[in-house]
Design an enzyme around this catalytic site. Structure first.
Site, short mmCIF file in Angstrom:
data_model
loop_
_atom_site.label_atom_id
_atom_site.label_comp_id
_atom_site.label_asym_id
_atom_site.label_seq_id
_atom_site.Cartn_x
_atom_site.Cartn_y
_atom_site.Cartn_z
N ASN A 93 4.68 -7.60 -24.08
CA ASN A 93 4.99 -8.70 -25.00
C ASN A 93 5.23 -9.93 -24.14
O ASN A 93 6.30 -10.11 -23.56
CB ASN A 93 6.24 -8.35 -25.83
N ARG A 151 1.03 -7.40 -27.39
CA ARG A 151 1.43 -8.09 -28.60
C ARG A 151 0.85 -9.50 -28.56
O ARG A 151 1.10 -10.25 -27.62
CB ARG A 151 2.96 -8.16 -28.70
N HIS A 199 6.10 -11.11 -37.76
CA HIS A 199 6.86 -9.86 -37.64
C HIS A 199 6.06 -8.68 -38.19
O HIS A 199 6.64 -7.67 -38.62
CB HIS A 199 8.20 -9.93 -38.40
N ARG A 235 16.58 -21.71 -37.46
CA ARG A 235 15.53 -22.26 -38.32
C ARG A 235 16.08 -22.52 -39.72
O ARG A 235 16.83 -21.72 -40.26
CB ARG A 235 14.35 -21.29 -38.42
N ASP A 263 24.51 -16.94 -33.76
CA ASP A 263 24.68 -15.48 -33.68
C ASP A 263 25.51 -14.99 -34.86
O ASP A 263 26.66 -15.43 -35.05
CB ASP A 263 25.34 -15.10 -32.36
N GLU A 274 9.14 -2.07 -32.56
CA GLU A 274 7.86 -2.77 -32.49
C GLU A 274 7.02 -2.28 -31.32
O GLU A 274 5.79 -2.22 -31.41
CB GLU A 274 8.10 -4.27 -32.41
#
Length: 396
Positions: free
Chosen positions: A7, A91, A180, A239, A281, A383
């Protein structure tokens, strides 16, 4: 069969070596500060041997050479030869409309990926540079591209189109793509195993610093919350998620930002961080909320509310729901967010057991009451394993 999963970002490279015989992780590592001074590789094997190498990595080629050196190290590595690696799974962020599933990489695939860099300018250059570097330092080893977007390629046009002139979509491919995908695919497949059938209606909530929800019917994505970029959808760590486009221009003008700066602002300075003015967080916000911080409480409530809205809308899209599934760092570890999302959902047939919610400590969790018509599950995502499985299927 041993598969190396990579990745790569613009300045980092995460990797795992997986033995597909039992899907166990042999080792995992991370290269940081690629293209910068002060590069560092850290690696840990399944039996606890640790490696740390401090060395500049001007490009991804030097990073890959360092990765191979660390894996082959006689004292702290886990391989005797590169030949033990059967394939490499990469990825890759964006498939655009060119790929609808993972593919074995050849020169044509690389050319198509290079064409699509404009759709993922932050991640695609690093993805491509790492693929090329791997092919150079590991000649003859099959490589597979596993795209972050292809799971969502089954969305119908009515779901992925925006209300803009059709010619803009045709000429510039402006549409919802979703992200995702490897996580949503893995978790939906694991959920199908739990339910004992692929013919089910699921709402997958991948919740972390970046969050997205997908509506999945019979194993295929019908809709997802992220859009043309990962900025659309839920309120995330930094975001903003969904926002009136006219408000974006208003903010830009009031703050004296350029168009590029306001997009960065919405990606990096908003969300939980912006609302709480404390942290991005969820753990920090939970502690602050419990200590009486009102902005932290508001941020948490807004996050839970937005998720609840999407769950309700996707239940409507699917015509009902068989399972609501939580995954990702927040989905797996935040009892508060799960509780906020699932409160008052009995009208869907989802009867949430909050005692089970607070007692859950890891692994697969079933948080529904025995009388619940909808399964309410926690399914940890993986993943890297999803990428390894795709790579194995294409190269074996």
């Amino acid at each position: 069969m041993k598969i190396l999963v990579i990745n790569a970002g613009s300045s980092s490279l995460k990797y795992q070596l997986i033995d597909m015989k039992d899907e166990s992780v042999i080792l995992k590592g991370l290269c940081e500060r690629i293209t910068f001074k002060g590069g560092v590789l850290t690696q840990k094997t399944f039996d606890g041997k640790q490696t740390r190498i401090e060395m500049d990595m001007p490009t991804h080629k030097e990073a890959m050479e360092l990765v191979l050196k660390a894996m082959l190290d006689k004292e702290n590595g886990a391989l005797n030869s590169i030949d033990e690696i059967s394939a490499v799974g990469h990825r890759v962020l964006h498939s655009a409309e060119d790929f609808h599933e993972s593919v074995v990489i050849d020169e044509e695939v690389i050319k198509i990926c290079e064409k699509n860099v404009e759709l993922g300018p932050l991640h695609m250059p690093g993805n491509i540079a790492c693929i090329k570097s791997c092919m150079e330092v590991m000649p003859g080893v099959p490589m597979v591209a596993v795209f972050d977007t292809t799971f969502h390629s089954t969305m119908p046009q009515k779901a992925y189109m925006y209300g803009i002139p059709y010619s803009v979509y045709e000429e510039h491919k402006v549409r919802k793509y979703g992200f995702h995908g490897t996580s949503h695919k893995f978790v939906s497949e694991e959920t199908a195993k739990i339910l004992g059938t692929k013919n089910a209606k699921m709402i997958i909530c991948h919740l972390g610093n970046g969050s997205s929800i997908s509506a999945v019917k019979d194993g295929k994505c019908q809709d997802t919350s992220m859009g043309f970029t990962p900025l659309e959808g839920l309120i995330m760590g930094t975001r903003s998620g969904d926002i009136d486009p006219a408000a974006v221009e208003f903010i830009r003008a009031k703050l004296g930002l350029t168009a590029e700066e306001v997009v960065n602002y919405l990606n990096k300075k908003c969300g939980m961080l912006g609302i709480s003015e404390l942290s991005s967080d969820c753990r920090d916000l939970t502690d602050a909320m419990n200590a009486g911080n009102e902005k932290a409480k508001l941020a948490m409530e807004m996050v839970g509310y937005r998720i609840k809205k999407y769950v309700g809308s996707y239940a409507a899209v699917l015509g009902g729901v068989d399972a609501i599934v939580f995954t990702g760092g927040i989905g797996e570890h935040s009892e508060d967010i799960r509780q906020m999302v699932m409160e008052d959902m009995e009208f869907l047939g989802a009867e949430f057991d909050n005692e089970k919610n607070w007692a859950y400590k890891g692994g697969i969790g079933d948080l529904g009451k025995p009388t619940s018509k909808v399964r309410i599950l926690v399914v940890p995502t993986n993943e890297e394993l999803s990428i390894a499985r795709e790579t194995k299927a294409l190269t074996e």
